[in-house]
Design an enzyme around this catalytic site. Structure first.
Site, short mmCIF file in Angstrom:
data_model
loop_
_atom_site.label_atom_id
_atom_site.label_comp_id
_atom_site.label_asym_id
_atom_site.label_seq_id
_atom_site.Cartn_x
_atom_site.Cartn_y
_atom_site.Cartn_z
N LYS A 117 4.36 4.19 0.78
CA LYS A 117 5.70 4.70 -0.35
C LYS A 117 6.22 5.85 0.94
O LYS A 117 5.45 6.87 1.37
CB LYS A 117 4.93 5.28 -1.45
CG LYS A 117 5.96 5.88 -2.38
CD LYS A 117 5.44 6.04 -3.51
CE LYS A 117 6.22 6.34 -4.96
NZ LYS A 117 5.77 6.74 -5.99
N HIS A 119 9.25 7.16 -0.67
CA HIS A 119 9.77 7.79 -1.75
C HIS A 119 8.93 8.53 -2.44
O HIS A 119 7.82 8.48 -2.30
CB HIS A 119 10.66 7.46 -1.90
CG HIS A 119 10.20 6.71 -3.14
ND1 HIS A 119 9.68 5.16 -2.85
CD2 HIS A 119 10.38 6.37 -4.73
CE1 HIS A 119 9.24 3.88 -3.75
NE2 HIS A 119 9.00 5.19 -5.18
#
Length: 231
Positions: A117, A119
């Site tokens: 991921k 963010h």
């Protein structure tokens, strides 16, 4: 109070009964990816109700406690229970809960994403940090061991040490080269006892014998003689 061995056998029986009820455990003739014709087929993905998840988690927990207490092939002490995405996530979460509620042992819980991921908190691992921790991986069935090897690499890259694996079913088979995935993974992790199993083929055969399923048992015995791993 029953011993952990009695507890484990009771929950193994419950698990096999419930697995057959929901179609996760079937008998007949099934062609595996290896090309072998197996007399049984086990699909953990069909074990998806609250009832059977409870049984699975209790089975994993009892297996872990028995492994930690084993005088011959002990499971090493650990800090974190890790569930590889996706099937392993619910297994690890439910087992962590049972270990705390039933056995009074609270462990950290972590899992990975299929993709990192970029963010929010970012990264590939979720849950308690594994850096500097000893980690136990939970898996369903190690066929080629691909998911476990990827999990080991992810944990090591995050600074953790994988000390063991507990799988739901060990088919106790050898590969075409005469070796087994269990042996290979145990060698990677430090030796005998590093891979434990909730169920083994011999447990399934015992259950068949106890329940008078002689036809299925005979087919299993024939299959074991041809492909079974020799201790």
């Amino acid at each position: 109070m029953s011993s952990i061995t009695e507890t484990l056998q009771d929950v193994q029986n419950q698990l096999l009964e419930q697995a057959e009820e929901v179609g996760a455990l079937r008998f007949g003739e099934f062609t595996l990816k290896s090309g072998r014709i197996s007399p049984y087929f086990f699909n953990a993905g069909l074990m998806s109700s609250g009832k059977i998840l409870n049984t699975i988690a209790n089975a994993y927990a009892a297996t872990i406690i028995a492994g930690l207490n084993s005088p011959t092939s002990p499971l090493p002490p650990f800090d974190v229970i890790f569930g590889p995405a996706y099937k392993g996530i619910s297994l690890a979460a439910c087992t962590s809960l049972v270990l705390s509620a039933v056995y009074g042992r609270s462990y950290g819980f972590a899992y990975d994403r299929k993709e990192a991921k970029d963010h929010g908190e970012g990264g590939k691992l979720v849950g308690v940090p594994v850096q500097g921790k000893k980690v136990l991986i939970l898996d369903d069935v190690m066929t080629a061991g691909t998911a476990v090897r990827l999990a080991i690499a992810s944990i090591q890259s995050a600074g953790g040490e994988v000390v063991g694996v507990v799988q739901l079913l060990d088919r106790e088979e050898v590969g075409k080269d005469g070796g087994s995935t269990v042996d290979e993974v145990e060698n990677v992790l430090g030796g005998r006892g590093r891979v434990q199993s909730v169920l083994k083929m011999k447990d399934l055969m015992r259950w068949l014998a106890d329940n008078g399923k002689q036809g299925q048992l005979k087919a299993m015995e024939t299959y074991q003689q041809q492909y079974g791993r020799k201790e």
